[in-house]
Enzyme design. Structure first.
Site, PDB file in Angstrom:
ATOM      1  NE  ARG A  61      17.060  95.935  22.058  1.00 22.03           N
ATOM      2  CZ  ARG A  61      17.225  95.169  20.985  1.00 22.03           C
ATOM      3  NH1 ARG A  61      18.042  94.137  21.041  1.00 22.03           N
ATOM      4  NH2 ARG A  61      16.598  95.421  19.866  1.00 22.03           N
TER       5      ARG A  61
ATOM      6  CG  MET B 170      23.907  87.698  14.704  1.00 17.42           C
ATOM      7  SD  MET B 170      25.250  88.813  14.263  1.00 17.42           S
ATOM      8  CE  MET B 170      24.462  89.664  12.901  1.00 17.42           C
TER       9      MET B 170
ATOM     10  CG  HIS C 191      32.270  95.572  13.772  1.00 16.89           C
ATOM     11  ND1 HIS C 191      30.944  95.221  13.572  1.00 16.89           N
ATOM     12  CD2 HIS C 191      32.595  96.414  12.770  1.00 16.89           C
ATOM     13  CE1 HIS C 191      30.506  95.840  12.493  1.00 16.89           C
ATOM     14  NE2 HIS C 191      31.480  96.565  11.985  1.00 16.89           N
TER      15      HIS C 191
ATOM     16  CG  ASP D  79      29.851 102.567  24.150  1.00 16.06           C
ATOM     17  OD1 ASP D  79      29.182 101.991  23.265  1.00 16.06           O
ATOM     18  OD2 ASP D  79      30.526 103.585  23.942  1.00 16.06           O
TER      19      ASP D  79
HETATM   20  C1  GRF Z   1      32.124  87.666  12.877  1.00 16.17           C
HETATM   21  O1  GRF Z   1      32.460  88.183  11.612  1.00 16.17           O
HETATM   22  C2  GRF Z   1      32.146  88.741  13.906  1.00 16.17           C
HETATM   23  O2  GRF Z   1      33.098  89.727  13.670  1.00 16.17           O
HETATM   24  C3  GRF Z   1      30.767  89.345  13.797  1.00 16.17           C
HETATM   25  O3  GRF Z   1      29.924  88.252  13.541  1.00 16.17           O
HETATM   26  C4  GRF Z   1      30.668  87.199  12.923  1.00 16.17           C
HETATM   27  C5  GRF Z   1      30.502  85.992  13.789  1.00 16.17           C
HETATM   28  O4  GRF Z   1      31.121  84.849  13.263  1.00 16.17           O
HETATM   29  N1  GRF Z   1      30.441  90.070  14.990  1.00 16.17           N
HETATM   30  P1  GRF Z   1      31.283  83.548  14.167  1.00 16.17           P
HETATM   31  O5  GRF Z   1      29.883  83.156  14.639  1.00 16.17           O
HETATM   32  O6  GRF Z   1      32.185  83.886  15.314  1.00 16.17           O
HETATM   33  O7  GRF Z   1      31.860  82.532  13.256  1.00 16.17           O
END
Ligand code: GRF
Length: 201
Positions: A65, A90, A109, A141
């Site tokens: 990481r 991700m 989120h 954070d």
């Molecule tokens: C979104 O639902 C966001 O809230 C989450 O991951 C998804 C990303 O979608 N963290 P995108 O790649 O911005 O279309």
């Protein structure tokens, strides 16, 4: 002018919403300095290129990481990014990364935090049976989906919903929320008291 670094891994619709807001003058004091994907096949890479933005792919697969994070932070610094926007990135950030941009990393989120952190938040909310969900833009954070909240938008869960239709309506609000949150933090004039983002005036 504030330089934004965007980190993403996939579709990039939140990134596109931010870029559209900047182009339309809705975030007047920001520019996207660099877009970085940790996934070589993220559809957003092509979109960012078409928009004439600087795009870097820094693959994370198989890397420890912090080693990957060091490469990402080096690229952000090289492009003078002042704020980091996680937009469907991700990958968990190492504590070291978070410390390089204290209270300068935003995440979005798809739930009303602290409910339903982690993956598949919309499905978690739907299956739990909540009648209201939504999205949260927060400062990052060292804990997952946890920092001080900048902005939330509520989305009702309809009787006719399934987790996909709920996710789609939440996504519409995400696209509005991210730009609004950027305007709040870029304007400044706040301090973080405990977990609260509090206006100074
Ligand atoms: C979104 O639902 C966001 O809230 C989450 O991951 C998804 C990303 O979608 N963290 P995108 O790649 O911005 O279309």
């Amino acid at each position: 002018m504030h330089n934004l670094g965007i980190l993403l891994s996939g579709r990039g619709s939140n990134f596109i919403a931010i870029a559209d807001s900047i182009d339309a003058g809705r975030i007047p004091n920001a520019r996207i300095a660099v877009v970085i994907s940790n996934q070589p096949d993220a559809p957003a890479i092509e979109t960012a290129k078409q928009r004439g933005l600087t795009v870097l792919v820094i693959p994370s697969k198989g890397l420890p990481r912090e080693e990957h994070d060091r490469a990402v932070v080096a690229a952000l610094n090289e492009h003078a990014a002042e704020w980091v926007c996680l937009a469907g990135y991700m990958r968990l950030l190492s504590p070291w990364f978070v410390q390089q941009f204290p209270q300068r990393i935003l995440n979005i989120h798809p739930s009303l935090l602290p409910a339903f952190p982690g993956l598949d938040a919309q499905k978690q909310a739907f299956e739990y049976g909540v009648r209201v969900s939504g999205c949260t833009v927060h400062l990052v954070d060292e804990q997952l989906d946890h920092g001080a909240i900048v902005l939330q938008k509520a989305v009702p869960v309809l009787d006719s919903d399934d987790d996909h239709s709920l996710a789609a309506r939440i996504l519409e609000q995400e696209h509005i929320a991210y730009s609004e949150a950027l305007n709040i933090v870029l304007k400044g004039g706040y301090e973080i008291v405990g977990r609260r983002l509090q206006r100074k005036d």
